[in-house]
Motif scaffolding. Structure first.
Motif, mmCIF file in Angstrom:
data_model
loop_
_atom_site.group_PDB
_atom_site.id
_atom_site.type_symbol
_atom_site.label_atom_id
_atom_site.label_comp_id
_atom_site.label_asym_id
_atom_site.label_seq_id
_atom_site.Cartn_x
_atom_site.Cartn_y
_atom_site.Cartn_z
ATOM 1 N N LYS A 77 -41.914 3.978 -32.145
ATOM 2 C CA LYS A 77 -43.026 4.772 -32.663
ATOM 3 C C LYS A 77 -43.839 3.865 -33.570
ATOM 4 C CE LYS A 77 -44.302 9.004 -35.093
ATOM 5 N NZ LYS A 77 -43.837 10.226 -35.804
ATOM 6 N N ILE A 78 -45.095 3.642 -33.203
ATOM 7 C CA ILE A 78 -45.950 2.697 -33.933
ATOM 8 C C ILE A 78 -47.143 3.436 -34.509
ATOM 9 C CG2 ILE A 78 -47.273 0.554 -33.806
ATOM 10 C CD1 ILE A 78 -45.723 -0.031 -31.169
ATOM 11 N N VAL A 79 -47.320 3.316 -35.830
ATOM 12 C CA VAL A 79 -48.496 3.861 -36.507
ATOM 13 C C VAL A 79 -49.265 2.693 -37.114
ATOM 14 C CG1 VAL A 79 -49.375 5.425 -38.279
ATOM 15 C CG2 VAL A 79 -47.264 5.981 -37.066
ATOM 16 N N THR A 80 -50.532 2.587 -36.794
ATOM 17 C CA THR A 80 -51.379 1.554 -37.393
ATOM 18 C C THR A 80 -52.427 2.222 -38.271
ATOM 19 O OG1 THR A 80 -52.811 1.511 -35.439
ATOM 20 C CG2 THR A 80 -51.033 -0.103 -35.529
ATOM 21 N N LEU A 81 -52.647 1.646 -39.449
ATOM 22 C CA LEU A 81 -53.542 2.217 -40.449
ATOM 23 C C LEU A 81 -54.686 1.245 -40.720
ATOM 24 C CD1 LEU A 81 -50.724 3.362 -42.907
ATOM 25 C CD2 LEU A 81 -51.893 4.781 -41.200
ATOM 26 N N GLU A 82 -55.864 1.603 -40.286
ATOM 27 C CA GLU A 82 -57.057 0.759 -40.457
ATOM 28 C C GLU A 82 -58.047 1.498 -41.359
ATOM 29 O OE1 GLU A 82 -60.115 -1.593 -40.658
ATOM 30 O OE2 GLU A 82 -58.250 -2.289 -39.725
ATOM 31 N N ARG A 83 -58.503 0.827 -42.406
ATOM 32 C CA ARG A 83 -59.408 1.510 -43.339
ATOM 33 C C ARG A 83 -60.841 1.605 -42.805
ATOM 34 N NH1 ARG A 83 -60.230 -2.590 -48.515
ATOM 35 N NH2 ARG A 83 -61.258 -4.293 -47.401
ATOM 36 N N GLY A 84 -61.159 0.838 -41.767
ATOM 37 C CA GLY A 84 -62.449 0.949 -41.106
ATOM 38 C C GLY A 84 -62.335 1.780 -39.845
#
Length: 445
Positions: A27-34
């Motif tokens: 399970k992969i969660v990626t967090l990008e502020r843009g």
């Protein structure tokens, strides 16, 4: 396993793709502020000049591709504010809704990148003052680059400053570049940097050196730049004063950092805090020639570090060997290349060294359109081990630079450079390659 990755560009998504490849149930969660994932930041100057038609051309994979094709929970406008290694959680804010989020992880990768350094000058918020690090930055410049904007001032003479001087000049703008040092292109030694200055003069790019910007003047829009020596009228300002790692949120984690606050990792891209990894522009890089960590944030390194971090996170050990400090820049008619140490760096490290410099031709001298190429080699004076090289010319710089980088990676001597079996035919080279001629000069010395 649950993986959380902070940052959706080169390092972060290179790691994510390795996890997808080797751990099917991850399970992969990626967090990008843009809002944009996985794009080529190094191409941004060429979208300004129009050489690359659209910033959309720089996007390698869309957010939707990561979500729909690879099953990654790729989130946008998610800004991480804290990491708690004890509870193995990440918390932050959804920029659009304002809601606070909190996520647990088994393994965490910080690939938060870097942001432009913006000095605290008066007038920094005036309309017409820009930085260039992201696609939104480039789009903002393009949207406001009207015909009546004729005088452009660039503050800073590094990679982006030099490339953007070319881009604006290509558009027919009057370009001024202000640098606080004694010359532009500080990664080079002074006698090599003179070729950059000569090229700028040839193309009517004004270089102002030894001046410090003190303020930006104007009412609502920028009208002038004030330095400690003069006042310069301008219609647009691009600040290119370097970058700083986005690592403010790690301060309470116990994660070790170094130069500019960049994160220190081991060769497997893991920090000193278990199950927390780091890669890319927020991270230090081991410099193979210096024998110590350095901070040289480049896209090639970010992709490598991210890939290696991803492999190690899924239990496939792979070491990041390090960098040799290789970079290449196009500036008008010239290509500017540097790898390893400059003389100035060797001096600071108290390494015993010698240096040689030659002018040669990029191909056989009698073949049509042969062009001058300038090469400088730095090597240890006690054992002749190569320490670095600088190459400037119109053609043939890139292939020689890569030979030198490979030589540095393998700790070769200048004598071994002379022994290399390099390709030769008159349209491509002389019977002795210019770097071998420089090596011969070093051995005679």
């Amino acid at each position: 396993m649950k993986y959380v990755i902070i940052g959706g560009d080169a390092a972060g998504m290179s790691a994510a793709m390795q996890i997808v490849k080797y751990e099917k149930d991850a399970k992969i969660v990626t967090l990008e502020r843009g809002a944009i994932y996985s794009y080529g930041q190094c191409g941004l100057p060429y979208t300004i000049s129009g050489l690359v038609p659209s910033t959309d051309d720089l996007i390698a994979r869309s957010v939707e591709t990561f979500r729909n094709k690879y099953g990654i929970d790729a989130r946008t406008y998610h800004e991480v504010q804290t990491i708690d290694p004890k509870t193995k959680t990440v918390a932050g804010r959804d920029i659009q809704s304002g809601k606070i989020f909190r996520l647990s992880y088994d393994k965490l990768l910080n690939a938060s990148g870097a942001s432009p350094i913006v000095p605290d000058w008066k007038g920094i918020d005036l309309r017409g003052v820009y930085t260039l690090k992201t696609i939104p930055d480039a789009n903002q410049i393009l949207q406001n680059l009207r015909d009546d904007i004729q005088n452009v001032t660039i503050i800073g003479g590094g990679y982006i400053g030099i490339e953007m001087a070319e881009s604006f000049r290509t558009l027919g703008k009057s370009v001024r570049l202000i640098a606080r040092g004694t010359y532009v292109g500080k990664i080079f030694d002074p006698e090599m940097a003179q070729f950059i200055h000569e090229q700028a003069k040839k193309h009517q790019i004004e270089l102002i050196v030894n001046e410090n910007v003190t303020s930006i003047e104007g009412d609502r829009s920028v009208e002038a730049i004030r330095t400690d020596r003069s006042l310069y009228k301008t219609d647009l300002v691009l600040i290119s004063a370097g970058v700083k790692p986005n690592t403010s949120f790690i301060q309470e984690t116990g994660i070790t950092s170094g130069i500019k606050g960049a994160i220190q990792t081991d060769r497997y891209m893991e920090t000193n805090v278990k199950d927390i990894y780091a890669a890319g522009d927020c991270t230090l890089q081991y410099h193979m020639v210096k024998g110590q960590d350095d901070y040289i944030p480049l896209g090639t390194t970010a992709n490598k570090q991210g890939r290696i971090a991803g492999l190690n996170m899924v239990g496939k050990p792979r070491e990041f060997r390090g960098v040799t400090g290789t970079s290449i820049i196009k500036f008008m008619d010239l290509t500017l290349g540097k790898t390893g140490l400059s003389e100035q760096e060797a001096q600071k490290l108290h390494i015993p060294y010698e240096a040689v410099k030659i002018e040669a031709q990029d191909i056989a001298r009698y073949y049509p359109e042969a062009r001058p190429i300038h090469i400088k080699l730095i090597y240890r004076s006690d054992n002749y081990r190569l320490l670095g090289g600088q190459i400037i010319g119109e053609k043939g710089v890139d292939k020689r630079l890569d030979v030198l980088s490979t030589a540095l990676f393998n700790q070769m001597t200048v004598r071994e450079l002379e022994d290399l079996d390099l390709s030769y035919a008159p349209p491509y080279n002389g019977s002795w390659d210019p770097i071998q001629r420089a090596a011969r000069k070093a051995m005679r010395g």
